[in-house]
Write an enzyme that holds these catalytic residues in place. Structure first.
Site, PDB file in Angstrom:
ATOM      1  N   ARG A 285      32.819  82.765 -18.854  1.00 59.53           N
ATOM      2  CA  ARG A 285      32.227  84.063 -18.484  1.00 59.53           C
ATOM      3  C   ARG A 285      33.296  85.007 -17.954  1.00 59.53           C
ATOM      4  NH1 ARG A 285      27.337  84.295 -14.177  1.00 59.53           N
ATOM      5  NH2 ARG A 285      28.779  82.952 -13.018  1.00 59.53           N
TER       6      ARG A 285
ATOM      7  N   ARG B 292      25.023  89.720  -5.704  1.00 54.53           N
ATOM      8  CA  ARG B 292      23.808  89.145  -5.091  1.00 54.53           C
ATOM      9  C   ARG B 292      22.548  89.873  -5.533  1.00 54.53           C
ATOM     10  NH1 ARG B 292      25.437  84.158  -4.041  1.00 54.53           N
ATOM     11  NH2 ARG B 292      27.322  84.124  -2.759  1.00 54.53           N
TER      12      ARG B 292
ATOM     13  N   GLU C 172      16.260  77.276  -5.924  1.00 56.98           N
ATOM     14  CA  GLU C 172      16.901  78.588  -6.062  1.00 56.98           C
ATOM     15  C   GLU C 172      15.790  79.597  -6.353  1.00 56.98           C
ATOM     16  OE1 GLU C 172      20.731  78.801  -8.069  1.00 56.98           O
ATOM     17  OE2 GLU C 172      20.013  80.518  -9.222  1.00 56.98           O
TER      18      GLU C 172
HETATM   19  C1  3EB Z   1      25.112  80.700  -5.520  1.00 57.04           C
HETATM   20  O1  3EB Z   1      24.709  81.532  -4.704  1.00 57.04           O
HETATM   21  C2  3EB Z   1      24.075  79.875  -6.205  1.00 57.04           C
HETATM   22  O2  3EB Z   1      26.714  81.776 -11.664  1.00 57.04           O
HETATM   23  O3  3EB Z   1      25.504  83.462 -12.320  1.00 57.04           O
HETATM   24  C3  3EB Z   1      23.239  82.041  -8.124  1.00 57.04           C
HETATM   25  C4  3EB Z   1      23.156  83.178  -8.932  1.00 57.04           C
HETATM   26  C5  3EB Z   1      24.142  81.061  -8.458  1.00 57.04           C
HETATM   27  C6  3EB Z   1      23.971  83.331 -10.048  1.00 57.04           C
HETATM   28  C7  3EB Z   1      25.753  82.533 -11.533  1.00 57.04           C
HETATM   29  C8  3EB Z   1      24.951  81.210  -9.578  1.00 57.04           C
HETATM   30  C9  3EB Z   1      24.871  82.344 -10.361  1.00 57.04           C
HETATM   31  O4  3EB Z   1      26.311  80.518  -5.751  1.00 57.04           O
HETATM   32  C10 3EB Z   1      24.250  79.798  -7.645  1.00 57.04           C
END
Ligand code: 3EB
Length: 347
Positions: free
Chosen positions: A159, A225, A332
């Site tokens: 990615r 986020r 999650e």
């Molecule tokens: C984290 O907070 C949990 O790799 O696109 C959450 C949202 C998580 C997106 C991504 C990974 C991803 O790291 C994992």
């Protein structure tokens, strides 16, 4: 400011309900993600649909997340990407095969990820969509190690390399996303892009994922986020997959209730940050639409209860069986708001 997404809508329907929809219903459908054991596409040739082997935890065989925009819409494909666009929004899906071993040191998953993302960025550049508001990433065996490196970490390399190859920033204002492990199938990437600008929102309780230290893999994950689209008369918010991580560390190993509570504290913090940036819109936890990924099916009732306790009201939520991208994480949660939403009751 834009009004592009003012009529964005999400609906969760069973495949049977979808099959029963009249032709006119399809006119405003941007695309879909169908979750379920051997979930197939929608069976509608013109509409991009990802089929993800991730069964819903309410007893049904499958549930389809259908994104609707404002017509008239146009369908197309470019490379392996299938898309539908109009009204300033583009929804697309691409699935990547791990059949080929590239032979240049990259793993099949890393190469498939890099190819999928490069093709998405090429499409968006060609169609004039500057901003991805949200990516959804699904692939099997996310926690498995092959060639000495966990598959989620292989995905992160592919990615990030695609972002860099297409001249996109891998820190700062990056798209909202999630990355979860399915039970089987190929790499599936779905995305929603817009013509205007969006704002990447970070969580003051968490180290930005794009700044995670190298103990979590050679390349940091490329996501924000949350993604906020500001609009006249109300914005749209996509909260990324959110887990029991504070700083950069996973908390509450083996305690799904405590993990759920920590996750909701994180979502509350991101939503507060989005509201600070949104100026005109105030997103409320009680009005969001949630998708909850649960590692162990037996945990689903406790997770739902903890979420509703935290929010203080019943919530619109869909629960799916999935692997989370760190082996110790049991749950999650992702969320979105500012668009209309409908979760068709189980029938
Ligand atoms: C984290 O907070 C949990 O790799 O696109 C959450 C949202 C998580 C997106 C991504 C990974 C991803 O790291 C994992």
């Amino acid at each position: 400011m834009t009004t592009a997404g003012a009529s964005l809508q999400v609906e969760y329907l069973s495949p049977a309900r979808i099959a029963a929809q009249p032709a006119a219903w399809w006119e405003s459908v941007l695309g879909a993600i169908c979750y379920g054991a051997d979930a197939a596409g929608l069976g509608h040739a013109d509409v991009p649909c990802a089929g993800v082997d991730m069964p819903p935890l309410d007893g049904r065989m499958a549930v389809c997340e259908v994104w609707r925009g404002k017509g008239p819409l146009r369908s197309g494909s470019r490379g392996a990407v299938r898309y539908r666009e109009g009204g300033g929004m583009l929804f697309g899906v691409v699935s990547g095969s791990e059949a080929a071993t590239p032979g240049d040191g990259r793993s099949p998953l890393q190469a498939a990820t890099e190819t999928a993302y490069r093709e998405i960025f090429d499409l968006l550049d060609a169609e004039g969509y500057s901003t991805v508001l949200r990516f959804w990433n699904y692939f099997p065996a996310i926690n498995a190690e092959t060639a000495g490196i966990e598959r989620y970490r292989q995905f992160n390399i592919g990615r990030q390399d695609a972002f860099l190859a297409r001249g996109r920033s891998v820190i700062g204002n990056v798209p909202a996303a999630c990355a979860l492990g399915s039970a089987s199938g190929c790499l599936n990437v779905a995305f929603l892009a817009v013509r205007g600008e969006a704002i990447g929102v970070e969580n003051p309780r968490q180290v930005s994922a794009f700044h995670y230290p190298s103990q979590y893999g050679p390349r940091s994950p490329t996501f924000a986020r949350a993604g906020l689209l500001r609009q006249d008369g109300g914005g749209i918010l996509f909260v990324s997959g959110t887990a029991s991580i504070v700083g950069h560390q996973s908390l509450h190993h083996d305690d799904v209730v405590a993990q759920t509570r920590e996750t909701m504290r994180n979502i509350a913090a991101v939503v507060a940050e989005a509201n600070r940036l949104a100026a005109s819109t105030a997103f409320d936890l009680a009005d969001l639409c949630y998708k909850v990924y649960v590692r162990h099916p037996d945990d689903v009732a406790a997770v739902r209860e903890e979420i509703e306790q935290f929010v203080g009201a019943p919530v619109q939520a869909v629960f799916l069986r999935a692997d989370i991208c760190r082996a110790e994480l049991l749950v999650e949660v992702e969320a979105s708001g500012g668009h209309s939403m409908l979760i068709q009751p189980h029938s």
